[in-house]
Motif scaffolding. Structure first.
Motif, PDB file in Angstrom:
ATOM      1  N   SER A  34       2.966   9.895  -1.130  1.00 55.13           N
ATOM      2  CA  SER A  34       4.002   8.915  -1.435  1.00 55.13           C
ATOM      3  C   SER A  34       3.457   7.509  -1.272  1.00 55.13           C
ATOM      4  CB  SER A  34       5.189   9.123  -0.497  1.00 55.13           C
ATOM      5  OG  SER A  34       6.033   8.030  -0.582  1.00 55.13           O
TER       6      SER A  34
ATOM      7  N   ARG B  18       5.668   5.030  -1.176  1.00 52.10           N
ATOM      8  CA  ARG B  18       6.822   4.278  -0.691  1.00 52.10           C
ATOM      9  C   ARG B  18       6.880   4.286   0.824  1.00 52.10           C
ATOM     10  NH1 ARG B  18      11.304   2.981  -3.468  1.00 52.10           N
ATOM     11  NH2 ARG B  18      12.590   3.637  -1.712  1.00 52.10           N
ATOM     12  N   ILE B  19       7.331   3.181   1.332  1.00 51.26           N
ATOM     13  CA  ILE B  19       7.558   3.110   2.778  1.00 51.26           C
ATOM     14  C   ILE B  19       9.025   3.480   2.989  1.00 51.26           C
ATOM     15  CG2 ILE B  19       7.539   1.605   4.801  1.00 51.26           C
ATOM     16  CD1 ILE B  19       4.779   1.901   3.588  1.00 51.26           C
ATOM     17  N   SER B  20       9.245   4.513   3.783  1.00 47.80           N
ATOM     18  CA  SER B  20      10.628   4.940   4.003  1.00 47.80           C
ATOM     19  C   SER B  20      10.970   4.822   5.483  1.00 47.80           C
ATOM     20  CB  SER B  20      10.790   6.382   3.541  1.00 47.80           C
ATOM     21  OG  SER B  20       9.999   7.184   4.403  1.00 47.80           O
ATOM     22  N   LYS B  21      12.172   5.261   5.806  1.00 52.38           N
ATOM     23  CA  LYS B  21      12.609   5.216   7.194  1.00 52.38           C
ATOM     24  C   LYS B  21      11.729   6.102   8.069  1.00 52.38           C
ATOM     25  CE  LYS B  21      16.792   5.654   9.996  1.00 52.38           C
ATOM     26  NZ  LYS B  21      16.273   4.736  10.964  1.00 52.38           N
ATOM     27  N   GLY B  22      11.134   7.086   7.420  1.00 53.01           N
ATOM     28  CA  GLY B  22      10.245   7.989   8.139  1.00 53.01           C
ATOM     29  C   GLY B  22       9.040   7.288   8.729  1.00 53.01           C
ATOM     30  N   PHE B  23       8.761   6.094   8.295  1.00 52.20           N
ATOM     31  CA  PHE B  23       7.618   5.341   8.828  1.00 52.20           C
ATOM     32  C   PHE B  23       7.845   4.923  10.287  1.00 52.20           C
ATOM     33  CE2 PHE B  23       4.279   2.133   8.819  1.00 52.20           C
ATOM     34  CZ  PHE B  23       3.315   2.768   8.054  1.00 52.20           C
ATOM     35  N   GLU B  24       9.120   5.119  10.707  1.00 55.71           N
ATOM     36  CA  GLU B  24       9.475   4.809  12.092  1.00 55.71           C
ATOM     37  C   GLU B  24       8.554   5.508  13.079  1.00 55.71           C
ATOM     38  OE1 GLU B  24      14.025   4.210  12.557  1.00 55.71           O
ATOM     39  OE2 GLU B  24      13.383   5.765  13.969  1.00 55.71           O
TER      40      GLU B  24
ATOM     41  N   ASP C 292       8.375  -2.765   2.808  1.00 61.02           N
ATOM     42  CA  ASP C 292       7.868  -2.075   1.622  1.00 61.02           C
ATOM     43  C   ASP C 292       7.177  -3.072   0.702  1.00 61.02           C
ATOM     44  OD1 ASP C 292       9.767  -3.497   0.306  1.00 61.02           O
ATOM     45  OD2 ASP C 292      11.122  -1.789  -0.040  1.00 61.02           O
TER      46      ASP C 292
ATOM     47  N   ARG D  78      11.867  -1.479   5.907  1.00 62.22           N
ATOM     48  CA  ARG D  78      12.156  -0.065   5.699  1.00 62.22           C
ATOM     49  C   ARG D  78      12.205   0.694   7.014  1.00 62.22           C
ATOM     50  NH1 ARG D  78      15.024  -0.328   1.828  1.00 62.22           N
ATOM     51  NH2 ARG D  78      14.123  -1.292  -0.025  1.00 62.22           N
ATOM     52  N   ALA D  79      11.541   0.259   7.945  1.00 60.52           N
ATOM     53  CA  ALA D  79      11.586   0.915   9.259  1.00 60.52           C
ATOM     54  C   ALA D  79      11.317  -0.147  10.330  1.00 60.52           C
ATOM     55  CB  ALA D  79      10.541   2.015   9.342  1.00 60.52           C
TER      56      ALA D  79
END
Lengths: 335, 653
Positions: free
Chosen positions: B114, B116-122, B142, B148-149
């Motif tokens: 991926s 994309r930077i998502s919330k999962g980058f937390e 992002d 994003r996080a």
């Protein structure tokens, strides 16, 4: 015979000159001899002794980072005799004329303050020193007390966030608070802000005196909260009673002090300042004082390093599963 | 010291102490040496020359040493401070680089699928907080700059997620693939900096930006706690001259800006001049004069300053200078003492030598110099002692010879005296043996003449008278010889009695008148009036005057003979003056010796034995007086006798 006369005259004349020269040489020698550097003495007492915590060692580590070598340029005088009166320990440290007193608990700070108004006192306390009257403000303590405190006003939001992360279904959170504490340390604001962002309803339960706790808990249960948080206060046994009530009612919740034994107390989780780190930072404060800074001008340090403690035994008892993304970052997990 | 008895006791005792000290000081030998007379100042001169030479050398060497120490000391101070500042700057730079590296490491993921930077980058952000304790908050943006996080150590951050940070400098710069270091800001009393690094899926492919709030407290604490000496301090400023760390925390809390300090400003100006001093003297923010060194942290645009109050920085230099000076002084003292000692070593043996010479000069030949200096002076003293010993020997030899000669002389004198005695005895005996027959001739001759006066012819009578006259001369001669012999044999006694001088003089003049040619010679008596009676030997006085008058009458054919007596200075003065032939100067000295008569032919025609005056001189001596003569040839002679008025002398030998 005549020549001998001359000799004795030489002795008479030469001797004073020689003595003057000798005295000068010796004086110079003594002056040149390096003066031994003063060995600094630090008296330590009050709730820092548990080797399992490693708090005292963290303090020692902090000193060694600052090039202090124990026994050479600094002497630590820890007084951790059980059941000894803090007042007598403090009085003795003052009598010994230590350069700094490190006090690791509230009673220790109070005893030290009672014993001296001049010797700098470095406190390592979990709570707010303004509230207890140890300092007039965090930035300018004003007296002979400074040190590190475990509280930061924004921490309230963090607790709420952690509760929400642990039990994502949380919609309603009971907040045990104490008005007196809030006057000095307005932590509720950050809790409210976080609640708003996290879409959580708050149930404010003010605890004024010790006996309020149980009663408040009963009324809280009436409102059916999903979790609870405990804000700092100095009402006796408040945390203990909240923990007992929570266990009874199978309520998840978070405590603000990590140095309380969650296992004994029966709490689920705690998030707060890292005491070892606090202790290490205290060494830096001591260093500044030993190098001439006035405690009155040294701001009380607030924590940067925090630790998360999770008690899985309680989680099991109250029937919740701590998500792994929370558990992964726990500094201490009680199984 | 004159003391006023009314002065308080304390004053008096103070004066006494003062006098005592003065006496002590004056007694010190080196004080005395410097107060010596002009001719005895060898020690002083030598001492002063040594002072000049040694002190000159030492002092100039000392000053050079001090100068170089001073210069080197200053350079050393500069080096030390500069090194400390550079080390601190490096430490800060490494710290911030470490943070950036850790952040970059946190952005790496095994999952490259991926972009994309998502919330999962937390999770990565939490890992970052775990890895880097100095980071308190981390945000993942992002590609478009939206949050994003986000994680924070101490606050709830959920509300911020979704915010747009695309315009922030951190995002703008990091999006280009570079690390970003923001400006310092404060949270309470704690300094923070924003660090941003690009999040790259693959190298060069930026998919977002990692943004971290980094606490500088630890590193700045370490730097600002750097201490040089006992009061040296260090501090850190940003490019905008904001103070972000200082040993004096209150200055940081006051948010001081140091743009008013020129030397702080100058630190950020490019200076290609490599010879710039490592430490400059300046006035710090508190107005103290300090030695200031600095080093830049280029990556952050900060400067680390290390300063020391000038006094403290100079202190070791001054201490070193003081040590050198004192050592110099001690060296000087020792050298002078040594030269003083040497001077004395040379001069005192000389003084000892001089005293020895004085001793010998004053006649003490026993002088011996004990000088054991083991050098030329000792050799000189030994030579002197040898000389003294030789002198002593010579002197002793001389004395012995004098004694020997004196003894020989004494023996000769004794022999002479014995011979003289024998001669006198002989004369006495001979005279006696001659006198008896001659008096018989005179007696009998006189009887024959008186008995035969009318019976013999005139010629016979004349012969007989000649015979008697010659016999009388012989008789007189024998008498005189007898007198001389008696006197020399010590057998003539002096009989003191009261004598009237006038009577004596009258008697002798009447005796002598018969032999004076009355027609041509006048006999004058001149006795001072009121002459007292004198005590002396009458007969001898008479004989003295008779002999003198007889002598005068003998040699005076015309003119006068004057006898005078007077009292002069308690003595009796008798004078017999004539107008006779006189005595020449050569003879004058000998007239009183026995058998001496004038050598001139004019004298020879007068009769005489040459004993008269010799007898007179001896008799005058017997009577305790003196005789003198003055004379001019052709004019006459004056004999002057002085006698004591009251002679009490015993019988003389």
């Amino acid at each position: 015979m005549l020549y001998r006369d001359a000799k004795s005259r030489i002795v008479r004349t030469g001797l004073p000159l020689f003595l003057i020269a000798a005295v000068l040489t010796l004086t110079q020698g003594f002056a040149a001899a390096q003066q031994p550097a003063k060995v600094l003495r630090v008296g330590i007492f009050g709730n820092l002794q548990n080797p399992r915590d490693g708090i005292l060692n963290a303090f020692r580590q902090g000193l060694s980072e600052l090039s202090y070598i124990e026994g050479q340029n600094i002497i630590l005088d820890p007084r951790f005799i059980r059941r000894e009166n803090f007042n007598s320990i403090a009085a003795d440290l003052v009598r010994q004329q230590v350069d700094v007193i490190v006090a690791g608990s509230y009673p220790a700070v109070i005893a030290a303050m009672k014993a001296t108004k001049t010797i700098p006192i470095v406190m390592i306390i979990p709570g707010d020193p303004v509230l207890t009257g140890f300092v007039t403000s965090l930035e300018r303590p004003g007296g002979n007390v400074t040190g590190v405190s475990g509280l930061t006003p924004e921490l309230g939001g963090k607790w709420l966030e952690l509760v929400k992360e642990t039990v994502p279904s949380t919609k309603r959170v009971a907040v045990f608070w104490n008005r007196e504490a809030e006057n000095y340390f307005p932590i509720w604001k950050s809790v409210e802000q976080a609640a708003h962002a996290l879409a959580v309803d708050l149930q404010w339960l003010e605890v004024r005196i010790s006996t309020d706790t149980r009663r408040k808990f009963r009324s809280a249960v009436w409102d059916r909260p999903d979790a609870f948080i405990v804000l700092p206060s100095y009402v006796r046994n408040m945390m203990q009673e909240v923990a007992e009530g929570a266990l009874k009612n199978r309520l998840p919740g978070i405590f603000w002090r990590t140095d309380f034994n969650l296992d004994d107390m029966g709490g689920l989780m705690a998030y707060g300042a890292n005491r070892r780190e606090q202790s290490r930072r205290a060494a830096y404060v001591v260093d500044k004082i030993l190098k001439g800074a006035k405690p009155a001008n040294l701001p009380v340090e607030l924590p940067k390093s925090f630790e998360l403690v999770i008690n899985l035994k309680i989680a099991k008892e109250i029937g919740i599963t701590v998500p792994s993304r929370v558990l992964a970052w726990a500094d201490k997990v009680i199984k | 010291m004159i003391l006023d008895p009314s002065a308080p006791f304390r004053t008096r005792s103070r004066l006494r102490i003062f006098d005592f000290l003065r006496a002590k000081v004056q007694r010190l030998s080196f004080v005395r040496i410097f107060r010596r007379r002009r001719r005895e100042r060898l020690v002083r001169d030598y001492f002063f020359v040594s002072v000049l030479l040694i002190a000159g050398g030492l002092v100039s060497a000392g000053f050079l040493e001090i100068y170089f120490r001073y210069a080197e000391g200053l350079e050393q101070v500069g080096y030390t401070q500069q090194d400390a500042a550079t080390a601190a700057a490096l430490r800060i730079e490494r710290f911030i680089q470490d943070v950036a590296t850790t952040m970059k490491a946190a952005t790496k993921s095994a999952d490259l699928s991926s972009s994309r930077i998502s919330k999962g980058f937390e999770f990565e952000l939490k890992r970052l907080l775990f890895l880097a304790p100095v980071i308190t908050e981390a945000i993942a943006l992002d590609h478009d700059g939206f949050i994003r996080a986000q994680v924070s150590r101490f606050r709830a951050v959920a509300p911020l997620v979704g915010s747009d940070l695309s315009r922030s400098a951190a995002f703008q710069e990091s999006k280009l693939g570079k690390s970003y270091f923001g400006t310092v800001y404060f949270r309470g009393s704690d300094p923070y900096i924003t660090v941003a690094v690009p999040i790259e899926r693959l190298a060069g492919e930026v998919v977002g930006v990692l943004h971290a709030e980094t606490s500088l407290r630890d590193i700045l604490d370490v730097v600002s706690s750097l201490k040089l000496g006992s009061v040296g301090y260090s501090y850190v400023i940003t490019r905008s001259f904001d103070l972000i760390a200082h040993a004096n925390t209150s200055l940081v809390l006051q948010r001081r800006n140091l743009s008013q300090l020129d030397y702080v400003k100058a630190a950020f100006q490019p200076n290609p001049d490599a010879s710039r001093p490592r430490a400059i003297v300046a006035y710090n923010v508190l107005g103290q004069k300090v030695f200031s060194s600095h080093a830049l942290v280029p990556i952050l645009g900060w400067a680390v300053f290390i300063e020391r109050p000038v006094g403290e920085a100079y202190a070791p230099i001054y201490a070193s200078l003081l040590r050198t000076s004192i050592l110099l002084l001690i060296g000087l003292g020792v050298a002078l003492l040594a030269s003083f000692f040497v001077a004395r070593r040379v001069v005192w043996p000389l003084a000892t030598l001089r005293r020895g010479v004085d001793q010998i000069g004053s006649g003490d030949l026993n002088a011996c110099l004990e000088i054991k200096s083991g050098d030329e002076i000792e050799m000189l003293a030994e030579a002197f002692n040898r000389m003294a010993a030789n002198l002593r020997d010579a002197y002793t030899g001389l004395e012995r010879k004098v004694a020997e000669r004196t003894q020989a002389l004494t023996i000769a004198n004794q022999k002479l005296a014995e011979a003289s005695e024998l001669k006198s005895q002989f004369l006495a005996n001979v005279n006696h043996e001659l006198r008896t027959p001659v008096s018989a001739i005179l007696g009998y001759g006189g009887l024959v003449l008186s008995d035969t006066e009318s019976q013999i012819s005139a010629a016979q009578k004349a012969n007989l008278q000649d015979l008697l006259k010659n016999a009388e001369r012989l008789f007189n001669l024998i008498d005189s010889l007898l007198d001389i012999a008696m006197i020399e044999a010590g057998k003539l006694e002096v009989q003191i009695e009261a004598v009237e001088l006038e009577e004596i003089i009258r008697s002798v003049t009447s005796t002598i008148e018969a032999s004076v040619d009355k027609n041509h010679v006048r006999l004058i008596r001149c006795v001072a009036p009121n002459l007292p009676v004198i005590n002396t030997d009458r007969d001898k006085l008479k004989q003295i005057l008779l002999n003198l008058l007889d002598n005068a009458a003998k040699f005076t054919e015309r003119g006068e003979i004057r006898i005078s007596a007077s009292q002069q200075n308690g003595t009796l003065k008798l004078e017999v003056a004539d107008t006779g032939i006189g005595i020449n100067n050569e003879d004058l000295n000998q007239v009183f010796e026995e058998f001496r008569r004038g050598e001139s032919s004019s004298i020879k025609k007068y009769r005489g034995t040459g004993l008269g005056l010799a007898i007179v001189k001896r008799l005058v001596g017997l009577l305790g007086g003196n005789i003198g003569v003055s004379s001019t040839v052709g004019e006459g002679s004056i004999f002057t006798v002085t006698l004591p008025m009251d002679y009490k002398g015993k019988r003389l030998a």
